[in-house]
Design a protein around this motif. Structure first.
Motif, PDB file in Angstrom:
ATOM      1  N   LEU A 144      -1.511   1.980   4.929  1.00 20.40           N
ATOM      2  CA  LEU A 144      -0.255   1.409   4.453  1.00 20.40           C
ATOM      3  C   LEU A 144       0.878   2.430   4.463  1.00 20.40           C
ATOM      4  O   LEU A 144       2.048   2.062   4.398  1.00 20.40           O
ATOM      5  CB  LEU A 144      -0.441   0.854   3.042  1.00 20.40           C
ATOM      6  CG  LEU A 144      -1.442  -0.304   2.914  1.00 20.40           C
ATOM      7  CD1 LEU A 144      -1.521  -0.772   1.467  1.00 20.40           C
ATOM      8  CD2 LEU A 144      -1.040  -1.458   3.817  1.00 20.40           C
ATOM      9  N   THR A 145       0.532   3.725   4.535  1.00 23.74           N
ATOM     10  CA  THR A 145       1.558   4.764   4.612  1.00 23.74           C
ATOM     11  C   THR A 145       2.021   4.890   6.055  1.00 23.74           C
ATOM     12  O   THR A 145       1.210   5.147   6.952  1.00 23.74           O
ATOM     13  CB  THR A 145       1.000   6.112   4.124  1.00 23.74           C
ATOM     14  OG1 THR A 145       0.538   5.968   2.778  1.00 23.74           O
ATOM     15  CG2 THR A 145       2.075   7.184   4.179  1.00 23.74           C
ATOM     16  N   HIS A 146       3.298   4.716   6.303  1.00 23.58           N
ATOM     17  CA  HIS A 146       3.809   4.725   7.668  1.00 23.58           C
ATOM     18  C   HIS A 146       3.871   6.149   8.204  1.00 23.58           C
ATOM     19  O   HIS A 146       3.925   7.130   7.446  1.00 23.58           O
ATOM     20  CB  HIS A 146       5.204   4.098   7.723  1.00 23.58           C
ATOM     21  CG  HIS A 146       6.284   4.983   7.162  1.00 23.58           C
ATOM     22  ND1 HIS A 146       6.526   5.114   5.816  1.00 23.58           N
ATOM     23  CD2 HIS A 146       7.176   5.794   7.781  1.00 23.58           C
ATOM     24  CE1 HIS A 146       7.522   5.944   5.618  1.00 23.58           C
ATOM     25  NE2 HIS A 146       7.948   6.391   6.797  1.00 23.58           N
ATOM     26  N   SER A 194       1.123   6.010  -1.561  1.00 21.56           N
ATOM     27  CA  SER A 194      -0.088   5.212  -1.445  1.00 21.56           C
ATOM     28  C   SER A 194      -0.958   5.690  -0.284  1.00 21.56           C
ATOM     29  O   SER A 194      -0.461   6.020   0.799  1.00 21.56           O
ATOM     30  CB  SER A 194       0.276   3.735  -1.221  1.00 21.56           C
ATOM     31  OG  SER A 194      -0.886   2.975  -0.999  1.00 21.56           O
ATOM     32  N   ASP A 218      -3.762   3.753   0.366  1.00 24.75           N
ATOM     33  CA  ASP A 218      -4.594   2.567   0.573  1.00 24.75           C
ATOM     34  C   ASP A 218      -4.540   2.104   2.022  1.00 24.75           C
ATOM     35  O   ASP A 218      -3.554   2.329   2.732  1.00 24.75           O
ATOM     36  CB  ASP A 218      -4.132   1.432  -0.346  1.00 24.75           C
ATOM     37  CG  ASP A 218      -4.399   1.745  -1.812  1.00 24.75           C
ATOM     38  OD1 ASP A 218      -5.265   2.604  -2.062  1.00 24.75           O
ATOM     39  OD2 ASP A 218      -3.738   1.150  -2.674  1.00 24.75           O
ATOM     40  N   ASN A 219      -5.593   1.429   2.424  1.00 27.27           N
ATOM     41  CA  ASN A 219      -5.672   0.831   3.745  1.00 27.27           C
ATOM     42  C   ASN A 219      -5.948  -0.654   3.622  1.00 27.27           C
ATOM     43  O   ASN A 219      -6.373  -1.144   2.569  1.00 27.27           O
ATOM     44  CB  ASN A 219      -6.808   1.465   4.567  1.00 27.27           C
ATOM     45  CG  ASN A 219      -6.543   2.923   4.882  1.00 27.27           C
ATOM     46  OD1 ASN A 219      -5.439   3.420   4.677  1.00 27.27           O
ATOM     47  ND2 ASN A 219      -7.544   3.606   5.378  1.00 27.27           N
ATOM     48  N   ILE A 272      -7.420  -7.238   2.036  1.00 26.67           N
ATOM     49  CA  ILE A 272      -6.615  -6.407   1.139  1.00 26.67           C
ATOM     50  C   ILE A 272      -7.479  -5.913  -0.015  1.00 26.67           C
ATOM     51  O   ILE A 272      -8.384  -6.618  -0.482  1.00 26.67           O
ATOM     52  CB  ILE A 272      -5.411  -7.207   0.615  1.00 26.67           C
ATOM     53  CG1 ILE A 272      -4.488  -7.565   1.793  1.00 26.67           C
ATOM     54  CG2 ILE A 272      -4.634  -6.430  -0.448  1.00 26.67           C
ATOM     55  CD1 ILE A 272      -3.376  -8.524   1.446  1.00 26.67           C
ATOM     56  N   TYR A 284       1.793  -8.664  -1.570  1.00 22.46           N
ATOM     57  CA  TYR A 284       2.109  -8.587  -0.144  1.00 22.46           C
ATOM     58  C   TYR A 284       2.903  -9.813   0.281  1.00 22.46           C
ATOM     59  O   TYR A 284       2.637 -10.936  -0.171  1.00 22.46           O
ATOM     60  CB  TYR A 284       0.829  -8.489   0.694  1.00 22.46           C
ATOM     61  CG  TYR A 284       0.030  -7.233   0.427  1.00 22.46           C
ATOM     62  CD1 TYR A 284       0.170  -6.108   1.226  1.00 22.46           C
ATOM     63  CD2 TYR A 284      -0.866  -7.180  -0.646  1.00 22.46           C
ATOM     64  CE1 TYR A 284      -0.563  -4.949   0.976  1.00 22.46           C
ATOM     65  CE2 TYR A 284      -1.590  -6.028  -0.907  1.00 22.46           C
ATOM     66  CZ  TYR A 284      -1.436  -4.923  -0.095  1.00 22.46           C
ATOM     67  OH  TYR A 284      -2.155  -3.790  -0.352  1.00 22.46           O
TER      68      TYR A 284
END
Length: 280
Positions: free
Chosen positions: A185-187, A208, A210-211, A231, A242
């Protein structure tokens, strides 16, 4: 009194392989000296001296190499073979092996403590331009063991028999493949314009780690069906964080405690998404 500057003689820009090809072409009378020089980028006199036997074919400019050139070429070949098999050598590992080789062959070397340094490695790489320092792609031991001609050949043989028995070779729209992947989720920061030479260039991202897991499916004809997105969460309320309405149309969203794929979720996706898309 100002000393007149003298331009240094340009070093050779051709490889040993091109030199040998040029000499062989002239010896076999396939090309003239000038045509061979133009084609391979080797000076005419350099080719002529080797054709007439005045100079050895593998003789190089500058000081002689510490290791005989024939052995260097064999070493370069083994380096490429080792890297292709997933056992590439680092610069330090190569230096240690060269030191052992020189000691075994009782060669007189200018190396400090008998181990070649950065200068020798730099010259070695220049003599063998087909070698370069690369960052290898991570490959697990289990996958590496399975990647051999016998296992691969058996797989494609079984696949061919399956396609023949089901008569699917001319029906690519009925051959489907699914795969699961994890998406962070981290770009990743995009490339930006900055001052040249800056060593540290920060790019802000979220905290974050998280994936989410995505189950994708496509057939041999290039058609895809809506994916399933898993999720991290314990209840259905975890999906509220989301904006699923802006996602891919007809995507199936679900949750799992660690955002991992499970047998039950795969079966649910197969019944609700894959089966409906296949028979609709």
């Amino acid at each position: 009194m100002v000393k007149n500057s003298v331009s240094k003689k340009s070093r050779q820009k051709y490889t040993t392989e091109k030199l040998l090809l040029a000499v062989e072409a002239v010896r076999q009378k396939k090309l003239s000296l000038r045509k061979a020089s133009t084609k391979y980028g080797v000076p005419v006199m350099t080719i002529q001296d080797r054709v007439k036997g005045k100079t050895d074919d593998v003789c190089l400019q500058g000081r002689p190499t510490v290791i005989p050139l024939e052995i260097e070429q064999e070493l370069a070949k083994k380096l490429k073979d080792a890297a292709a098999k997933g056992f590439g050598l680092t610069r330090r590992m190569l230096a240690v092996r060269v030191a052992r080789l020189c000691k075994r062959m009782q060669l007189k070397t200018p190396f400090r403590n008998g181990v070649p340094g950065k200068e020798w490695l730099s010259r070695f790489m220049k003599r063998h331009p087909d070698l370069s320092i690369r960052s290898p792609t991570a490959l697990s031991t289990v996958r590496a063991r399975m990647l051999n001609p016998v296992v691969t050949g058996n797989y494609f043989h079984a696949l061919n028999e399956t396609l023949d028995s089901l008569k699917l070779k001319d029906q690519p729209m009925k051959i489907w493949n699914i795969d699961e992947t994890s998406v962070p989720l981290t770009h990743k920061p995009a490339k930006v314009i900055s001052e040249t030479g800056v060593r540290n260039l920060p790019g802000r991202v979220g905290n974050s780690r998280d994936n989410v897991s995505v189950m994708a499916c496509i057939n041999a004809a290039g058609n895809e069906i809506p994916p399933m997105v898993i999720i991290k969460g314990k209840t259905y309320k975890s999906l509220y964080a989301y904006n699923t309405k802006e996602g891919v149309p007809n995507t199936m969203y679900t949750f799992q405690q660690r955002a991992w794929m499970e047998d039950a979720l795969g079966e649910l996706w197969f019944k609700q998404t894959f089966s409906e898309a296949l028979w609709s």
